[in-house]
Each structure stands twice: as structure tokens, then as C-alpha cells.
Design a protein around this motif. Structure first.
Motif, short mmCIF file in Angstrom:
data_model
loop_
_atom_site.label_atom_id
_atom_site.label_comp_id
_atom_site.label_asym_id
_atom_site.label_seq_id
_atom_site.Cartn_x
_atom_site.Cartn_y
_atom_site.Cartn_z
N MET A 10 14.67 36.76 8.11
CA MET A 10 16.08 36.47 7.86
C MET A 10 16.71 37.78 7.43
O MET A 10 16.07 38.59 6.76
CB MET A 10 16.24 35.44 6.73
N HIS A 11 17.96 38.02 7.81
CA HIS A 11 18.60 39.27 7.43
C HIS A 11 20.04 39.01 6.99
O HIS A 11 20.62 37.97 7.28
CB HIS A 11 18.56 40.29 8.58
N ASP A 12 20.58 39.99 6.27
CA ASP A 12 21.96 39.90 5.83
C ASP A 12 22.89 40.54 6.86
O ASP A 12 22.45 40.94 7.94
CB ASP A 12 22.13 40.52 4.44
N ALA A 13 24.16 40.65 6.53
CA ALA A 13 25.15 41.19 7.47
C ALA A 13 24.91 42.65 7.81
O ALA A 13 25.35 43.13 8.86
CB ALA A 13 26.55 41.02 6.89
N LYS A 15 21.94 43.86 8.35
CA LYS A 15 20.66 43.83 9.07
C LYS A 15 19.47 44.22 8.19
O LYS A 15 18.42 44.61 8.68
CB LYS A 15 20.70 44.70 10.33
N ASN A 16 19.61 44.11 6.86
CA ASN A 16 18.48 44.30 5.96
C ASN A 16 17.64 43.02 5.98
O ASN A 16 18.18 41.92 5.90
CB ASN A 16 18.94 44.53 4.52
N VAL A 17 16.33 43.14 6.06
CA VAL A 17 15.46 41.98 6.01
C VAL A 17 15.49 41.44 4.58
O VAL A 17 15.17 42.14 3.64
CB VAL A 17 14.01 42.34 6.42
N THR A 18 15.93 40.18 4.43
CA THR A 18 16.05 39.59 3.10
C THR A 18 14.95 38.58 2.80
O THR A 18 14.68 38.31 1.64
CB THR A 18 17.41 38.91 2.93
N ALA A 19 14.32 38.03 3.83
CA ALA A 19 13.23 37.07 3.63
C ALA A 19 12.34 37.04 4.86
O ALA A 19 12.80 37.30 5.97
CB ALA A 19 13.78 35.67 3.35
N HIS A 31 13.48 39.79 -0.48
CA HIS A 31 13.93 41.14 -0.79
C HIS A 31 15.42 41.13 -1.09
O HIS A 31 16.19 40.48 -0.39
CB HIS A 31 13.68 42.09 0.39
N GLU A 32 15.82 41.86 -2.14
CA GLU A 32 17.23 42.04 -2.48
C GLU A 32 17.50 43.54 -2.54
O GLU A 32 16.66 44.31 -3.00
CB GLU A 32 17.54 41.41 -3.83
N TYR A 33 18.69 43.92 -2.11
CA TYR A 33 19.04 45.34 -2.00
C TYR A 33 20.31 45.69 -2.75
O TYR A 33 21.22 44.88 -2.86
CB TYR A 33 19.25 45.72 -0.52
N ARG A 34 20.38 46.93 -3.22
CA ARG A 34 21.60 47.53 -3.77
C ARG A 34 22.41 48.07 -2.58
O ARG A 34 21.88 48.21 -1.49
CB ARG A 34 21.25 48.71 -4.67
N PRO A 35 23.67 48.42 -2.83
CA PRO A 35 24.41 49.12 -1.77
C PRO A 35 23.66 50.38 -1.35
O PRO A 35 23.00 51.02 -2.17
CB PRO A 35 25.74 49.47 -2.44
#
Length: 56
Positions: A10-13, A15-19, A31-35
Motif C-alpha cells: 500500500m502506498h501514499d500519494a 508513492k511511499n510504501v506505507t504498509a 511505515h510512516e514518513y516525515r516530509p
């Protein structure tokens, strides 16, 4: 030949892999990301991989 599990991302807007989910539907990693891509949280086994996918 050993049969391997299919993994689904799964990815966010951005395109970082979040799960990462396994074939049975259970979440394998979160996974959670900073800017700008800094990692805040990384939980789970990444589907048996050493690094977060797409950040190698």
C-alpha cells in the motif's frame, strides 16, 4: 524450488510504501514518513526483507 509468499504494498500519494500485506491479508509491516522521506516509524518484518522497499 521453494514457493514464496506473494506480498502486496500500500502506498501514499507520494508513492511511499506505507504498509506490506501478506497473501492471507495480514499486515506484515507498517511505515510512516516525515516530509522529504525521513522514516518516523517502521514496524514489522518487511516481508522478510532487510530494508524498506523502494528506499534501497
Amino acid at each position: 524450488m521453494e514457493e514464496k509468499e506473494h506480498l502486496y504494498c500500500m502506498h501514499d500519494a507520494m508513492k511511499n510504501v506505507t504498509a506490506i500485506f501478506g497473501a492471507a491479508g495480514g499486515r506484515r509491516a507498517l511505515h510512516e514518513y516525515r516530509p522529504y522521506g525521513g522514516v518516523i516509524t517502521s514496524e514489522g518484518d518487511n516481508g522478510g526483507r532487510e530494508q524498506i522497499p523502494l528506499l534501497k
